[in-house]
Scaffold this motif. Structure first.
Motif, PDB file in Angstrom:
ATOM      1  N   ILE A 124      79.851  87.839 -10.437  1.00  0.00           N
ATOM      2  CA  ILE A 124      81.287  88.080 -10.313  1.00  0.00           C
ATOM      3  C   ILE A 124      81.893  87.958 -11.721  1.00  0.00           C
ATOM      4  N   PHE A 125      81.399  86.975 -12.486  1.00  0.00           N
ATOM      5  CA  PHE A 125      81.868  86.794 -13.864  1.00  0.00           C
ATOM      6  C   PHE A 125      80.810  87.296 -14.844  1.00  0.00           C
ATOM      7  N   GLU A 126      81.265  87.948 -15.893  1.00  0.00           N
ATOM      8  CA  GLU A 126      80.358  88.468 -16.921  1.00  0.00           C
ATOM      9  C   GLU A 126      79.544  87.329 -17.539  1.00  0.00           C
ATOM     10  N   ILE A 127      80.246  86.239 -17.786  1.00  0.00           N
ATOM     11  CA  ILE A 127      79.543  85.041 -18.263  1.00  0.00           C
ATOM     12  C   ILE A 127      80.366  83.820 -17.863  1.00  0.00           C
ATOM     13  N   TRP A 128      79.678  82.765 -17.482  1.00  0.00           N
ATOM     14  CA  TRP A 128      80.359  81.526 -17.091  1.00  0.00           C
ATOM     15  C   TRP A 128      79.616  80.394 -17.768  1.00  0.00           C
ATOM     16  N   VAL A 129      80.263  79.785 -18.740  1.00  0.00           N
ATOM     17  CA  VAL A 129      79.594  78.739 -19.514  1.00  0.00           C
ATOM     18  C   VAL A 129      79.634  77.419 -18.764  1.00  0.00           C
ATOM     19  N   SER A 130      80.832  77.039 -18.306  1.00  0.00           N
ATOM     20  CA  SER A 130      80.945  75.865 -17.442  1.00  0.00           C
ATOM     21  C   SER A 130      82.351  75.827 -16.858  1.00  0.00           C
ATOM     22  N   ASP A 131      82.526  75.023 -15.820  1.00  0.00           N
ATOM     23  CA  ASP A 131      83.802  75.017 -15.086  1.00  0.00           C
ATOM     24  C   ASP A 131      84.978  74.584 -15.970  1.00  0.00           C
ATOM     25  N   ASP A 132      84.683  73.778 -17.001  1.00  0.00           N
ATOM     26  CA  ASP A 132      85.776  73.305 -17.865  1.00  0.00           C
ATOM     27  C   ASP A 132      86.058  74.275 -19.019  1.00  0.00           C
ATOM     28  N   LEU A 133      85.330  75.398 -19.060  1.00  0.00           N
ATOM     29  CA  LEU A 133      85.564  76.368 -20.136  1.00  0.00           C
ATOM     30  C   LEU A 133      86.000  77.736 -19.606  1.00  0.00           C
ATOM     31  N   ALA A 134      86.618  77.740 -18.425  1.00  0.00           N
ATOM     32  CA  ALA A 134      87.064  79.018 -17.852  1.00  0.00           C
ATOM     33  C   ALA A 134      88.130  79.636 -18.756  1.00  0.00           C
ATOM     34  N   LEU A 162      66.833  70.717 -14.570  1.00  0.00           N
ATOM     35  CA  LEU A 162      66.805  69.867 -15.765  1.00  0.00           C
ATOM     36  C   LEU A 162      67.507  70.570 -16.929  1.00  0.00           C
ATOM     37  N   PHE A 163      67.225  71.870 -17.091  1.00  0.00           N
ATOM     38  CA  PHE A 163      67.925  72.645 -18.132  1.00  0.00           C
ATOM     39  C   PHE A 163      69.428  72.565 -17.910  1.00  0.00           C
ATOM     40  N   GLN A 164      69.850  72.726 -16.664  1.00  0.00           N
ATOM     41  CA  GLN A 164      71.286  72.739 -16.370  1.00  0.00           C
ATOM     42  C   GLN A 164      71.910  71.366 -16.603  1.00  0.00           C
ATOM     43  N   PHE A 202      72.209  71.062 -20.361  1.00  0.00           N
ATOM     44  CA  PHE A 202      73.214  72.018 -20.844  1.00  0.00           C
ATOM     45  C   PHE A 202      74.637  71.511 -20.611  1.00  0.00           C
ATOM     46  N   ARG A 203      74.867  70.961 -19.422  1.00  0.00           N
ATOM     47  CA  ARG A 203      76.220  70.491 -19.074  1.00  0.00           C
ATOM     48  C   ARG A 203      76.686  69.353 -19.981  1.00  0.00           C
ATOM     49  N   ARG A 204      75.738  68.661 -20.618  1.00  0.00           N
ATOM     50  CA  ARG A 204      76.090  67.506 -21.455  1.00  0.00           C
ATOM     51  C   ARG A 204      76.190  67.839 -22.945  1.00  0.00           C
ATOM     52  N   PRO A 228      77.898  69.540 -26.341  1.00  0.00           N
ATOM     53  CA  PRO A 228      79.295  69.783 -26.750  1.00  0.00           C
ATOM     54  C   PRO A 228      79.695  71.231 -26.453  1.00  0.00           C
ATOM     55  N   LYS A 229      81.004  71.428 -26.267  1.00  0.00           N
ATOM     56  CA  LYS A 229      81.516  72.753 -25.894  1.00  0.00           C
ATOM     57  C   LYS A 229      81.053  73.859 -26.839  1.00  0.00           C
ATOM     58  N   ALA A 230      81.146  73.594 -28.150  1.00  0.00           N
ATOM     59  CA  ALA A 230      80.802  74.631 -29.140  1.00  0.00           C
ATOM     60  C   ALA A 230      79.342  75.053 -28.985  1.00  0.00           C
ATOM     61  N   LYS A 231      78.480  74.073 -28.740  1.00  0.00           N
ATOM     62  CA  LYS A 231      77.044  74.349 -28.586  1.00  0.00           C
ATOM     63  C   LYS A 231      76.808  75.193 -27.326  1.00  0.00           C
ATOM     64  N   ARG A 232      77.501  74.824 -26.234  1.00  0.00           N
ATOM     65  CA  ARG A 232      77.335  75.561 -24.982  1.00  0.00           C
ATOM     66  C   ARG A 232      77.788  77.018 -25.147  1.00  0.00           C
ATOM     67  N   LEU A 233      78.908  77.224 -25.840  1.00  0.00           N
ATOM     68  CA  LEU A 233      79.416  78.584 -26.068  1.00  0.00           C
ATOM     69  C   LEU A 233      78.433  79.392 -26.903  1.00  0.00           C
ATOM     70  N   ASP A 234      77.835  78.706 -27.869  1.00  0.00           N
ATOM     71  CA  ASP A 234      76.845  79.318 -28.751  1.00  0.00           C
ATOM     72  C   ASP A 234      75.647  79.833 -27.953  1.00  0.00           C
ATOM     73  N   ILE A 235      75.122  78.980 -27.099  1.00  0.00           N
ATOM     74  CA  ILE A 235      73.963  79.345 -26.273  1.00  0.00           C
ATOM     75  C   ILE A 235      74.337  80.499 -25.347  1.00  0.00           C
ATOM     76  N   ALA A 236      75.526  80.406 -24.749  1.00  0.00           N
ATOM     77  CA  ALA A 236      75.965  81.455 -23.811  1.00  0.00           C
ATOM     78  C   ALA A 236      76.073  82.805 -24.512  1.00  0.00           C
ATOM     79  N   ASN A 237      76.602  82.800 -25.723  1.00  0.00           N
ATOM     80  CA  ASN A 237      76.743  84.050 -26.467  1.00  0.00           C
ATOM     81  C   ASN A 237      75.391  84.648 -26.830  1.00  0.00           C
ATOM     82  N   ASN A 238      74.425  83.766 -27.131  1.00  0.00           N
ATOM     83  CA  ASN A 238      73.070  84.239 -27.415  1.00  0.00           C
ATOM     84  C   ASN A 238      72.442  84.874 -26.194  1.00  0.00           C
TER      85      ASN A 238
END
Ligand code: MN
Length: 255
Positions: free
Chosen positions: A45-55, A140-142, A145-147, A149-159
Protein backbone atom coordinates in the motif's frame (compact mmCIF):
# COMPACT_ATOMS: atom_id res chain seq x y z
CA UNK A 1 -33.28 -4.42 6.86
CA UNK A 2 -29.61 -5.11 6.66
CA UNK A 3 -27.96 -5.19 3.24
CA UNK A 4 -25.42 -7.84 2.38
CA UNK A 5 -21.86 -6.72 2.96
CA UNK A 6 -19.28 -6.14 0.29
CA UNK A 7 -15.60 -7.02 0.49
CA UNK A 8 -13.10 -4.69 -1.17
CA UNK A 9 -9.55 -5.72 -2.09
CA UNK A 10 -6.68 -3.35 -2.87
CA UNK A 11 -2.92 -3.85 -3.16
CA UNK A 12 0.18 -2.31 -4.71
CA UNK A 13 -0.99 1.27 -4.58
CA UNK A 14 2.62 2.20 -3.67
CA UNK A 15 1.51 5.51 -2.14
CA UNK A 16 4.24 8.14 -2.17
CA UNK A 17 4.58 11.92 -2.22
CA UNK A 18 5.35 11.99 -5.96
CA UNK A 19 1.90 10.67 -6.95
CA UNK A 20 -0.58 12.91 -5.05
CA UNK A 21 -3.31 12.00 -7.59
CA UNK A 22 -3.26 8.45 -6.21
CA UNK A 23 -3.86 9.75 -2.73
CA UNK A 24 -6.82 11.81 -3.97
CA UNK A 25 -8.15 8.75 -5.79
CA UNK A 26 -7.86 6.68 -2.63
CA UNK A 27 -9.89 9.28 -0.74
CA UNK A 28 -12.61 8.89 -3.39
CA UNK A 29 -12.45 5.10 -3.33
CA UNK A 30 -12.84 5.20 0.46
CA UNK A 31 -16.28 6.79 -0.01
CA UNK A 32 -17.63 3.59 -1.60
CA UNK A 33 -17.59 1.03 1.26
CA UNK A 34 -20.50 1.19 3.70
CA UNK A 35 -20.77 0.22 7.36
CA UNK A 36 -20.49 -3.56 7.67
CA UNK A 37 -18.28 -3.90 4.58
CA UNK A 38 -14.69 -5.09 4.80
CA UNK A 39 -11.68 -3.52 3.11
CA UNK A 40 -8.65 -5.76 2.66
CA UNK A 41 -5.31 -4.08 2.00
CA UNK A 42 -3.08 -6.82 0.59
CA UNK A 43 0.37 -5.29 0.70
CA UNK A 44 2.58 -2.62 -0.83
CA UNK A 45 0.00 0.00 0.00
CA UNK A 46 2.97 2.26 0.81
CA UNK A 47 5.95 2.64 -1.51
CA UNK A 48 8.20 2.45 1.51
CA UNK A 49 7.53 2.35 5.24
CA UNK A 50 10.53 2.80 7.48
CA UNK A 51 8.71 2.74 10.81
CA UNK A 52 5.48 3.92 12.43
CA UNK A 53 7.20 6.95 13.98
CA UNK A 54 8.59 8.10 10.61
CA UNK A 55 5.37 8.35 8.59
CA UNK A 56 5.54 11.14 6.01
CA UNK A 57 2.81 13.67 5.23
CA UNK A 58 1.38 11.56 2.39
CA UNK A 59 1.36 8.48 4.65
CA UNK A 60 -0.57 10.45 7.26
CA UNK A 61 -3.16 11.39 4.64
CA UNK A 62 -3.71 7.69 3.94
CA UNK A 63 -3.89 7.01 7.67
CA UNK A 64 -6.58 9.70 7.99
CA UNK A 65 -8.65 8.05 5.25
CA UNK A 66 -8.33 4.65 6.92
CA UNK A 67 -9.30 6.10 10.29
CA UNK A 68 -12.34 7.69 8.72
CA UNK A 69 -13.29 4.31 7.17
CA UNK A 70 -12.98 2.35 10.40
CA UNK A 71 -14.72 5.19 12.24
CA UNK A 72 -17.87 4.67 10.23
CA UNK A 73 -18.05 0.94 10.79
CA UNK A 74 -16.00 -0.51 7.93
CA UNK A 75 -13.61 -3.30 8.96
CA UNK A 76 -10.18 -2.60 7.51
CA UNK A 77 -7.49 -5.28 7.40
CA UNK A 78 -3.83 -4.62 6.63
CA UNK A 79 -1.45 -7.26 5.25
CA UNK A 80 2.25 -6.51 4.77
CA UNK A 81 3.83 -6.33 1.33
CA UNK A 82 7.53 -6.37 0.57
CA UNK A 83 7.65 -2.54 0.67
CA UNK A 84 5.65 -1.84 3.81
CA UNK A 85 6.54 -4.84 5.99
CA UNK A 86 7.63 -2.47 8.77
CA UNK A 87 4.07 -1.20 9.32
CA UNK A 88 3.52 -1.98 12.97
CA UNK A 89 1.28 -1.80 16.00
CA UNK A 90 1.24 1.98 16.25
CA UNK A 91 -0.09 2.30 12.69
CA UNK A 92 -2.85 -0.18 13.52
CA UNK A 93 -3.66 1.66 16.75
CA UNK A 94 -3.86 5.03 14.96
CA UNK A 95 -6.07 3.77 12.11
CA UNK A 96 -7.99 0.96 13.90
CA UNK A 97 -6.92 -1.39 11.10
CA UNK A 98 -6.55 -5.05 12.01
CA UNK A 99 -3.34 -6.67 10.92
CA UNK A 100 -3.72 -9.73 8.73
CA UNK A 101 -1.12 -12.51 8.47
CA UNK A 102 0.18 -13.59 5.10
CA UNK A 103 -1.40 -15.92 4.01
CA UNK A 104 -4.85 -15.74 5.60
CA UNK A 105 -8.02 -17.69 4.85
CA UNK A 106 -11.06 -15.61 3.93
CA UNK A 107 -14.68 -16.33 3.00
CA UNK A 108 -16.33 -14.14 0.37
CA UNK A 109 -19.97 -12.96 0.76
CA UNK A 110 -21.09 -15.70 -1.68
CA UNK A 111 -19.50 -18.36 0.57
CA UNK A 112 -16.45 -19.02 -1.60
CA UNK A 113 -13.38 -19.91 0.44
CA UNK A 114 -10.29 -17.97 -0.50
CA UNK A 115 -6.69 -17.54 0.51
CA UNK A 116 -5.41 -13.99 0.72
CA UNK A 117 -1.72 -13.25 0.23
CA UNK A 118 0.49 -10.43 -0.94
CA UNK A 119 1.96 -13.08 -3.23
CA UNK A 120 5.69 -12.33 -3.25
CA UNK A 121 6.51 -15.77 -1.83
CA UNK A 122 5.02 -17.31 -5.00
CA UNK A 123 7.62 -15.49 -7.10
CA UNK A 124 10.42 -17.95 -6.46
CA UNK A 125 12.19 -17.51 -9.77
CA UNK A 126 13.85 -14.39 -8.46
CA UNK A 127 16.77 -15.60 -6.33
CA UNK A 128 18.17 -12.31 -5.01
CA UNK A 129 14.71 -11.24 -3.88
CA UNK A 130 14.21 -14.53 -2.01
CA UNK A 131 17.41 -13.89 -0.09
CA UNK A 132 16.37 -10.32 0.69
CA UNK A 133 12.95 -11.50 1.91
CA UNK A 134 14.51 -14.01 4.31
CA UNK A 135 16.57 -11.23 5.89
CA UNK A 136 14.04 -8.40 6.18
CA UNK A 137 11.13 -10.58 7.31
CA UNK A 138 13.28 -12.09 10.04
CA UNK A 139 11.99 -11.01 13.48
CA UNK A 140 15.55 -10.54 14.78
CA UNK A 141 16.41 -8.21 11.88
CA UNK A 142 13.24 -6.24 12.56
CA UNK A 143 13.94 -6.10 16.31
CA UNK A 144 17.39 -4.64 15.67
CA UNK A 145 16.21 -2.32 12.89
CA UNK A 146 13.54 -0.75 15.10
CA UNK A 147 16.23 0.21 17.64
CA UNK A 148 18.55 1.98 15.20
CA UNK A 149 18.63 5.80 15.10
CA UNK A 150 16.20 7.42 12.67
CA UNK A 151 18.90 8.58 10.23
CA UNK A 152 20.35 5.07 10.02
CA UNK A 153 16.92 3.52 9.43
CA UNK A 154 16.18 6.02 6.62
CA UNK A 155 19.56 5.25 5.11
CA UNK A 156 18.90 1.51 5.02
CA UNK A 157 15.39 2.06 3.64
CA UNK A 158 16.71 4.23 0.82
CA UNK A 159 19.29 1.59 -0.06
CA UNK A 160 16.59 -1.07 -0.18
CA UNK A 161 14.53 1.14 -2.46
CA UNK A 162 17.46 1.82 -4.80
CA UNK A 163 18.36 -1.88 -5.04
CA UNK A 164 14.75 -2.78 -5.72
CA UNK A 165 14.51 -0.30 -8.60
CA UNK A 166 17.82 -1.57 -9.97
CA UNK A 167 16.65 -5.21 -9.76
CA UNK A 168 13.44 -4.35 -11.61
CA UNK A 169 15.48 -2.75 -14.40
CA UNK A 170 17.87 -5.67 -14.72
CA UNK A 171 15.42 -8.55 -14.49
CA UNK A 172 12.55 -7.11 -16.48
CA UNK A 173 8.96 -8.13 -15.90
CA UNK A 174 9.12 -11.83 -16.65
CA UNK A 175 10.85 -13.17 -13.57
CA UNK A 176 8.37 -11.35 -11.37
CA UNK A 177 5.37 -13.50 -12.23
CA UNK A 178 4.21 -16.18 -9.83
CA UNK A 179 5.58 -19.68 -10.27
CA UNK A 180 2.70 -21.69 -11.80
CA UNK A 181 3.90 -25.04 -10.44
CA UNK A 182 4.15 -23.66 -6.95
CA UNK A 183 0.62 -22.25 -7.17
CA UNK A 184 -0.70 -25.65 -8.30
CA UNK A 185 1.22 -27.40 -5.54
CA UNK A 186 -0.19 -24.97 -3.00
CA UNK A 187 -3.76 -25.59 -4.18
CA UNK A 188 -3.19 -29.36 -4.07
CA UNK A 189 -1.44 -29.67 -0.73
CA UNK A 190 -1.89 -26.66 1.49
CA UNK A 191 -5.29 -25.11 1.17
CA UNK A 192 -8.96 -26.02 0.97
CA UNK A 193 -9.56 -22.68 -0.72
CA UNK A 194 -10.78 -22.65 -4.31
CA UNK A 195 -9.43 -19.15 -4.93
CA UNK A 196 -6.27 -17.17 -4.21
CA UNK A 197 -6.47 -13.39 -4.14
CA UNK A 198 -3.03 -11.76 -4.39
CA UNK A 199 -1.10 -8.73 -5.58
CA UNK A 200 2.63 -8.07 -5.97
CA UNK A 201 3.21 -9.03 -9.62
CA UNK A 202 1.49 -5.94 -11.10
CA UNK A 203 -0.07 -8.28 -13.67
CA UNK A 204 -3.83 -7.94 -13.05
CA UNK A 205 -5.64 -11.06 -14.23
CA UNK A 206 -8.08 -13.79 -13.34
CA UNK A 207 -6.44 -17.17 -13.88
CA UNK A 208 -8.88 -20.09 -13.89
CA UNK A 209 -7.90 -23.73 -13.97
CA UNK A 210 -10.86 -26.10 -13.57
CA UNK A 211 -12.42 -25.34 -10.17
CA UNK A 212 -9.45 -23.25 -8.97
CA UNK A 213 -9.05 -19.55 -9.53
CA UNK A 214 -6.40 -16.95 -8.81
CA UNK A 215 -7.19 -13.28 -8.96
CA UNK A 216 -4.20 -10.95 -9.21
CA UNK A 217 -4.95 -7.36 -8.22
CA UNK A 218 -3.24 -4.65 -10.24
CA UNK A 219 -0.95 -1.82 -9.20
CA UNK A 220 -1.86 1.86 -9.37
CA UNK A 221 -0.33 3.88 -12.20
CA UNK A 222 -2.32 5.72 -14.84
CA UNK A 223 -5.33 3.59 -13.94
CA UNK A 224 -6.44 2.12 -10.62
CA UNK A 225 -7.27 -1.48 -9.84
CA UNK A 226 -9.39 -2.90 -7.05
CA UNK A 227 -11.65 -5.90 -6.56
CA UNK A 228 -15.08 -6.02 -5.00
CA UNK A 229 -17.08 -9.07 -3.94
CA UNK A 230 -20.75 -9.33 -3.05
CA UNK A 231 -23.28 -12.12 -2.71
CA UNK A 232 -24.95 -11.67 -6.11
CA UNK A 233 -22.15 -10.82 -8.52
CA UNK A 234 -19.28 -12.80 -7.05
CA UNK A 235 -15.81 -11.28 -7.27
CA UNK A 236 -15.06 -8.56 -9.83
CA UNK A 237 -11.71 -6.98 -10.65
CA UNK A 238 -12.22 -3.35 -11.63
CA UNK A 239 -10.02 -0.94 -13.52
CA UNK A 240 -10.85 2.72 -13.00
CA UNK A 241 -9.54 6.06 -14.18
CA UNK A 242 -7.76 8.33 -11.70
CA UNK A 243 -10.97 10.26 -11.00
CA UNK A 244 -12.97 7.06 -10.47
CA UNK A 245 -15.52 8.23 -13.00
CA UNK A 246 -15.19 5.16 -15.21
CA UNK A 247 -15.07 1.79 -13.48
CA UNK A 248 -14.90 -1.29 -15.67
CA UNK A 249 -15.21 -4.85 -14.41
CA UNK A 250 -12.32 -6.46 -16.34
CA UNK A 251 -12.49 -9.94 -14.81
CA UNK A 252 -15.25 -11.65 -12.90
CA UNK A 253 -15.38 -14.81 -10.83
CA UNK A 254 -19.08 -15.72 -10.76
CA UNK A 255 -20.83 -16.33 -7.44
MN1 MN B 1 5.05 -6.38 -3.67
Amino acid sequence: MSKTPKHWFISDTHFCASRPEHIDAFAKLCQLPEAGDSVLLLGDIFEIWVSDDLAEACDLQIEAELKQLTGRGVQVYFMHGNRDFMVGKDFCARTACKSLRDPSPWTLPDGRRCMLTHGDWFCTDEKSYRRYRLIVRNPLFQFIFRRLPKAKRLDIANNIRKNSIKAHRENGQRSYDANAELIQHYFDKYTEASCIIMGHTHLPMLHQNQAKARMVLGDWRDTLWYACADQQRGLCLFEADLKLEQNHCRYRLQA
